[in-house]
Design an enzyme around this catalytic site. Structure first.
Site, PDB file in Angstrom:
ATOM      1  N   ASP A 155      41.324  30.241  37.443  1.00 41.00           N
ATOM      2  CA  ASP A 155      40.053  29.723  36.922  1.00 41.00           C
ATOM      3  C   ASP A 155      40.239  28.395  36.201  1.00 41.00           C
ATOM      4  OD1 ASP A 155      38.186  31.896  37.563  1.00 41.00           O
ATOM      5  OD2 ASP A 155      39.457  33.077  36.238  1.00 41.00           O
ATOM      6  N   ASP A 187      47.658  28.935  37.732  1.00 39.80           N
ATOM      7  CA  ASP A 187      46.528  29.666  37.191  1.00 39.80           C
ATOM      8  C   ASP A 187      45.364  29.528  38.196  1.00 39.80           C
ATOM      9  OD1 ASP A 187      44.719  30.732  35.175  1.00 39.80           O
ATOM     10  OD2 ASP A 187      43.977  28.681  35.010  1.00 39.80           O
TER      11      ASP A 187
HETATM   12  O1  C5P Z   1      42.373  32.556  36.001  1.00 37.17           O
HETATM   13  P1  C5P Z   1      42.449  32.411  34.511  1.00 37.17           P
HETATM   14  O2  C5P Z   1      43.690  33.000  33.928  1.00 37.17           O
HETATM   15  O3  C5P Z   1      42.180  31.020  34.076  1.00 37.17           O
HETATM   16  O4  C5P Z   1      41.196  33.323  33.996  1.00 37.17           O
HETATM   17  C1  C5P Z   1      40.831  33.467  32.696  1.00 37.17           C
HETATM   18  C2  C5P Z   1      39.556  32.740  32.326  1.00 37.17           C
HETATM   19  O5  C5P Z   1      38.435  33.601  32.463  1.00 37.17           O
HETATM   20  C3  C5P Z   1      39.615  32.360  30.864  1.00 37.17           C
HETATM   21  O6  C5P Z   1      39.887  30.993  30.701  1.00 37.17           O
HETATM   22  C4  C5P Z   1      38.257  32.776  30.277  1.00 37.17           C
HETATM   23  O7  C5P Z   1      37.545  31.690  29.736  1.00 37.17           O
HETATM   24  C5  C5P Z   1      37.497  33.371  31.430  1.00 37.17           C
HETATM   25  N1  C5P Z   1      36.840  34.643  31.080  1.00 37.17           N
HETATM   26  C6  C5P Z   1      35.498  34.811  31.361  1.00 37.17           C
HETATM   27  N2  C5P Z   1      34.877  35.996  31.044  1.00 37.17           N
HETATM   28  C7  C5P Z   1      35.561  37.014  30.477  1.00 37.17           C
HETATM   29  C8  C5P Z   1      36.941  36.857  30.216  1.00 37.17           C
HETATM   30  C9  C5P Z   1      37.541  35.656  30.526  1.00 37.17           C
HETATM   31  O8  C5P Z   1      34.866  33.894  31.893  1.00 37.17           O
HETATM   32  N3  C5P Z   1      34.948  38.144  30.206  1.00 37.17           N
HETATM   33 MG    MG Z   2      42.356  29.043  33.691  1.00 37.31          MG
END
Ligand code: C5P
Ligand code: MG
Length: 287
Positions: free
Chosen positions: A41, A39
């Site tokens: 983030d 993954d």
């Molecule tokens: O790379 P990863 O799959 O971890 O990315 C998803 C992350 O992005 C989620 O854990 C979520 O908290 C974050 N997110 C965000 N803003 C959004 C949608 C998702 O920060 N609008």
């Molecule tokens: Mg993540």
């Protein structure tokens, strides 16, 4: 080497012997049978630094000067509403899934309204607080040196993620990315997001859409999986004829509430560990 790392105070395991057995059999099989699926983030990037939260791909954009104040407010409101739901262990995935789709869909709609220019993304990343975890050079460098494929599987934004690793100098040719990519019009302005949405709880579907990638890697049935969400556990569901999988989970937030669930599903749980020391120790052992 990895035994020492596995004694770090941030490391928790439900079954240490099982972990050692998996590692031993992966080591015997050799590094040419290994692939890494991670993954992005809060797994490859830091969760916090000096007591402050670090940004996700979305946050990098949300906090940038490309977004109006009014829109920033709305994006923050969305984050404050949906992030607690994302990490709430008292709700089932079935209950959370439609809410996560709502979050991503609403956020992407807001971003599209901002007429974001492709040629400014590099600057946005440069000016952000994006931070890869300590030890990232060794992690990316080692995988590159040993020609071990790294799949970064992210529900974040592919264009931003790529820019983060490019600017860090680690976007090596062994790296592949599955993520949400931006679609720009002829003048380079964001008009939509491409393809099927990847959110935090549909990585299995995303994996199964990319059979070609896993077909190419069919001689690598040993998988090191790294994530920070329980949704990341399905990232390897497309791997063909899997032999061994070792799952490493970063538990960054709401530690007490979530620890048991993480111990039950990740082989190694790293609690508030902002480094890649343990994955690096494992990679050194396996290669
Ligand atoms: O790379 P990863 O799959 O971890 O990315 C998803 C992350 O992005 C989620 O854990 C979520 O908290 C974050 N997110 C965000 N803003 C959004 C949608 C998702 O920060 N609008
Ligand atoms: Mg993540």
């Amino acid at each position: 080497m990895f035994n020492k790392k596995l004694s770090n105070t941030t490391v928790f395991m439900k079954d240490r012997e099982r972990v050692q057995n998996i590692l031993q059999s992966m080591m015997k099989a050799g590094s040419n049978t290994l692939q890494v699926i991670s993954d992005f983030d809060m797994t490859l990037t830091r969760f916090a630094h000096n007591g402050n939260r670090c940004p996700t791909c979305h946050n990098i954009l949300d906090n940038s000067k490309l977004i109006s104040d009014e829109c920033k407010e709305k994006l923050t409101e969305l984050f404050n509403t949906y992030y607690p739901i994302e990490i709430d262990v008292s709700r089932s995935v079935e209950e959370k899934l439609p809410l996560m789709v709502d979050w991503w869909t609403k956020a992407h709609e807001l971003l599209v309204q901002q007429k974001i220019r492709k040629d400014l993304l590099a600057m946005v990343v440069r000016e952000s607080n994006a931070m890869l975890r300590e030890g990232y050079q060794l992690f990316f460098g080692h995988l590159h040196e040993h020609s071990i494929p790294l799949l970064i599987f992210s529900a974040g934004i592919g264009d931003i993620l790529e820019e983060v690793i490019r600017q860090a100098g680690v976007f090596h040719p062994n790296v592949n990315v599955f993520s949400n990519y931006m679609d720009f019009d002829e003048s380079g302005v964001l008009k939509a997001f491409k393809g099927e949405l990847i959110h935090i709880y549909n990585k299995r579907e995303g994996a199964l859409l990319n059979t070609g990638h896993f077909q190419e890697l069919r001689t690598r049935p040993n998988v090191l999986l790294m994530g920070d969400s329980l949704g990341d556990l399905t990232m390897a569901d497309g791997v063909q004829d899997m032999e061994n999988i070792l799952k490493i989970g970063f538990l960054n937030d709401k530690v007490e509430e979530r620890k048991q669930a993480y111990l039950d599903s990740y082989d190694i749980v790293l609690v508030k560990d902002e480094t890649l020391e343990v994955p690096n120790g494992i990679l050194l052992y396996l290669t």
